[in-house]
Design a protein around this motif. Structure first.
Motif, PDB file in Angstrom:
ATOM      1  N   LEU A   1       3.131  -0.662   4.611  1.00 31.76           N
ATOM      2  CA  LEU A   1       1.832  -1.294   4.814  1.00 31.76           C
ATOM      3  C   LEU A   1       1.530  -2.249   3.669  1.00 31.76           C
ATOM      4  O   LEU A   1       1.801  -1.929   2.506  1.00 31.76           O
ATOM      5  N   PHE A   2       0.961  -3.409   4.018  1.00 25.10           N
ATOM      6  CA  PHE A   2       0.590  -4.433   3.038  1.00 25.10           C
ATOM      7  C   PHE A   2      -0.828  -4.897   3.312  1.00 25.10           C
ATOM      8  O   PHE A   2      -1.215  -5.074   4.465  1.00 25.10           O
ATOM      9  N   ARG A   3      -1.604  -5.123   2.255  1.00 23.20           N
ATOM     10  CA  ARG A   3      -2.975  -5.592   2.371  1.00 23.20           C
ATOM     11  C   ARG A   3      -3.037  -7.042   1.906  1.00 23.20           C
ATOM     12  O   ARG A   3      -2.519  -7.395   0.852  1.00 23.20           O
ATOM     13  N   LEU A   4      -3.672  -7.887   2.718  1.00 27.41           N
ATOM     14  CA  LEU A   4      -3.873  -9.304   2.404  1.00 27.41           C
ATOM     15  C   LEU A   4      -5.368  -9.585   2.339  1.00 27.41           C
ATOM     16  O   LEU A   4      -6.106  -9.180   3.241  1.00 27.41           O
ATOM     17  N   ASN A   5      -5.806 -10.285   1.312  1.00 26.04           N
ATOM     18  CA  ASN A   5      -7.196 -10.718   1.227  1.00 26.04           C
ATOM     19  C   ASN A   5      -7.379 -11.952   2.087  1.00 26.04           C
ATOM     20  O   ASN A   5      -6.566 -12.873   2.045  1.00 26.04           O
TER      21      ASN A   5
ATOM     22  N   ARG B   1       3.546  -6.450  12.384  1.00 25.10           N
ATOM     23  CA  ARG B   1       2.353  -6.723  13.174  1.00 25.10           C
ATOM     24  C   ARG B   1       1.099  -6.567  12.312  1.00 25.10           C
ATOM     25  O   ARG B   1       1.143  -5.957  11.248  1.00 25.10           O
ATOM     26  N   VAL B   2       0.001  -7.115  12.803  1.00 24.32           N
ATOM     27  CA  VAL B   2      -1.298  -6.909  12.179  1.00 24.32           C
ATOM     28  C   VAL B   2      -1.803  -5.565  12.691  1.00 24.32           C
ATOM     29  O   VAL B   2      -1.897  -5.345  13.890  1.00 24.32           O
ATOM     30  N   GLN B   3      -2.120  -4.668  11.768  1.00 22.02           N
ATOM     31  CA  GLN B   3      -2.589  -3.339  12.156  1.00 22.02           C
ATOM     32  C   GLN B   3      -4.109  -3.288  12.259  1.00 22.02           C
ATOM     33  O   GLN B   3      -4.656  -2.783  13.219  1.00 22.02           O
ATOM     34  N   ASN B   4      -4.782  -3.780  11.223  1.00 18.91           N
ATOM     35  CA  ASN B   4      -6.241  -3.770  11.246  1.00 18.91           C
ATOM     36  C   ASN B   4      -6.790  -4.815  10.291  1.00 18.91           C
ATOM     37  O   ASN B   4      -6.062  -5.383   9.488  1.00 18.91           O
ATOM     38  N   SER B   5      -8.086  -5.039  10.423  1.00 17.72           N
ATOM     39  CA  SER B   5      -8.776  -5.951   9.513  1.00 17.72           C
ATOM     40  C   SER B   5     -10.088  -5.319   9.116  1.00 17.72           C
ATOM     41  O   SER B   5     -10.638  -4.483   9.837  1.00 17.72           O
ATOM     42  N   ASP B   6     -10.567  -5.703   7.955  1.00 17.70           N
ATOM     43  CA  ASP B   6     -11.882  -5.287   7.483  1.00 17.70           C
ATOM     44  C   ASP B   6     -12.672  -6.559   7.218  1.00 17.70           C
ATOM     45  O   ASP B   6     -12.174  -7.473   6.556  1.00 17.70           O
ATOM     46  N   SER B   7     -13.879  -6.619   7.737  1.00 14.70           N
ATOM     47  CA  SER B   7     -14.718  -7.794   7.521  1.00 14.70           C
ATOM     48  C   SER B   7     -15.211  -7.807   6.078  1.00 14.70           C
ATOM     49  O   SER B   7     -15.067  -6.827   5.342  1.00 14.70           O
ATOM     50  N   ALA B   8     -15.827  -8.908   5.690  1.00 15.30           N
ATOM     51  CA  ALA B   8     -16.382  -9.017   4.342  1.00 15.30           C
ATOM     52  C   ALA B   8     -17.462  -7.962   4.113  1.00 15.30           C
ATOM     53  O   ALA B   8     -17.707  -7.560   2.987  1.00 15.30           O
ATOM     54  N   GLN B   9     -18.073  -7.484   5.191  1.00 14.94           N
ATOM     55  CA  GLN B   9     -19.102  -6.445   5.090  1.00 14.94           C
ATOM     56  C   GLN B   9     -18.492  -5.038   5.115  1.00 14.94           C
ATOM     57  O   GLN B   9     -19.210  -4.052   5.077  1.00 14.94           O
TER      58      GLN B   9
ATOM     59  N   LEU C   1       0.816  -1.208   0.000  1.00 18.86           N
ATOM     60  CA  LEU C   1       0.000   0.000   0.000  1.00 18.86           C
ATOM     61  C   LEU C   1       0.852   1.262   0.000  1.00 18.86           C
ATOM     62  O   LEU C   1       0.447   2.280  -0.532  1.00 18.86           O
ATOM     63  N   GLY C   2       2.017   1.200   0.636  1.00 21.65           N
ATOM     64  CA  GLY C   2       2.893   2.358   0.675  1.00 21.65           C
ATOM     65  C   GLY C   2       3.669   2.442   1.978  1.00 21.65           C
ATOM     66  O   GLY C   2       3.663   1.522   2.794  1.00 21.65           O
ATOM     67  N   LEU C   3       4.308   3.580   2.157  1.00 22.03           N
ATOM     68  CA  LEU C   3       5.165   3.841   3.308  1.00 22.03           C
ATOM     69  C   LEU C   3       4.546   4.969   4.112  1.00 22.03           C
ATOM     70  O   LEU C   3       4.253   6.039   3.577  1.00 22.03           O
ATOM     71  N   TYR C   4       4.325   4.746   5.408  1.00 26.13           N
ATOM     72  CA  TYR C   4       3.742   5.773   6.266  1.00 26.13           C
ATOM     73  C   TYR C   4       4.431   5.742   7.626  1.00 26.13           C
ATOM     74  O   TYR C   4       4.480   4.692   8.268  1.00 26.13           O
ATOM     75  N   ASP C   5       4.949   6.871   8.034  1.00 24.50           N
ATOM     76  CA  ASP C   5       5.572   7.020   9.350  1.00 24.50           C
ATOM     77  C   ASP C   5       6.632   5.945   9.616  1.00 24.50           C
ATOM     78  O   ASP C   5       6.699   5.374  10.704  1.00 24.50           O
TER      79      ASP C   5
ATOM     80  N   THR D   1      -4.490  -5.777   7.198  1.00 20.83           N
ATOM     81  CA  THR D   1      -3.416  -4.847   6.875  1.00 20.83           C
ATOM     82  C   THR D   1      -2.275  -5.111   7.844  1.00 20.83           C
ATOM     83  O   THR D   1      -2.460  -5.075   9.062  1.00 20.83           O
ATOM     84  N   LEU D   2      -1.106  -5.419   7.277  1.00 20.73           N
ATOM     85  CA  LEU D   2       0.090  -5.658   8.071  1.00 20.73           C
ATOM     86  C   LEU D   2       1.023  -4.463   7.943  1.00 20.73           C
ATOM     87  O   LEU D   2       1.120  -3.860   6.877  1.00 20.73           O
ATOM     88  N   THR D   3       1.726  -4.136   9.022  1.00 19.75           N
ATOM     89  CA  THR D   3       2.756  -3.106   8.967  1.00 19.75           C
ATOM     90  C   THR D   3       4.098  -3.781   9.190  1.00 19.75           C
ATOM     91  O   THR D   3       4.223  -4.683  10.017  1.00 19.75           O
TER      92      THR D   3
END
Length: 117
Positions: A56-60, A79-87, A48-52, A68-70
Motif C-alpha cells: 500500500l502507498f499513500r499519495l497526497n 489500483r486505486v483503493q481509496n481516497s480521503d477528502s481534505a476534510q 504504508l506496508g504490506l497487507y494480504d 491510497t494505491l495498492t
C-alpha cells in the motif's frame, strides 16, 4: 448525491492523471524502467506496508486529501483503493486492477515493507 459525484469525478480525474503519467517517457536510473515506479517516486508516495499480499502507498492530492494505491508485486498489477477528502472523509472503491508489468523488479516491490495486520 452531488457530493458523491464530485468525489467520484475527482477520483476518476486522479486515476486518469496517473494513467496519463504512466505514458510519459522513462527517466534514466539504475533500476529497470517501470512507469508506475517512476511515478510513485516522483509523487513522493509514502509506503504504508504490506497487507494480504499487496503493498500500500499513500499519495497526497493537490488541494488536500490522499489517495491510497495498492500494488500486487506477484501479479504485477495496481489500483486505486481509496481516497480521503481534505476534510478527512474516506471513499472506498472497487476499481479493477491495471497492469504494472515489470513492477516486481523495482524499488516498489524489492524494498523492505512493514507487515500490516
Amino acid at each position: 448525491m452531488a457530493k458523491g459525484r464530485r468525489q467520484e469525478k475527482r477520483l476518476w480525474a486522479a486515476a486518469a492523471g496517473i494513467a496519463l503519467a504512466l505514458a510519459m517517457p522513462p527517466i534514466a536510473s539504475a533500476e529497470p524502467q517501470q512507469a508506475l515506479a517512476i511515478l510513485l517516486k516522483q509523487l513522493h508516495a509514502k509506503p504504508l506496508g504490506l497487507y494480504d499480499g499487496v503493498r500500500l502507498f499513500r499519495l497526497n492530492q493537490p488541494g488536500g486529501g490522499t489517495l491510497t494505491l495498492t500494488v500486487s508485486c506477484e501479479r504485477e498489477q495496481w489500483r486505486v483503493q481509496n481516497s480521503d477528502s481534505a476534510q478527512g472523509q474516506p471513499s472506498f472503491y472497487d476499481m479493477p486492477f491495471l497492469s504494472a508489468k515489470g513492477i516486481a523488479r523495482t524499488w516498489v516491490c524489492t524494498g523492505p515493507a512493514r507487515v500490516l495486520e
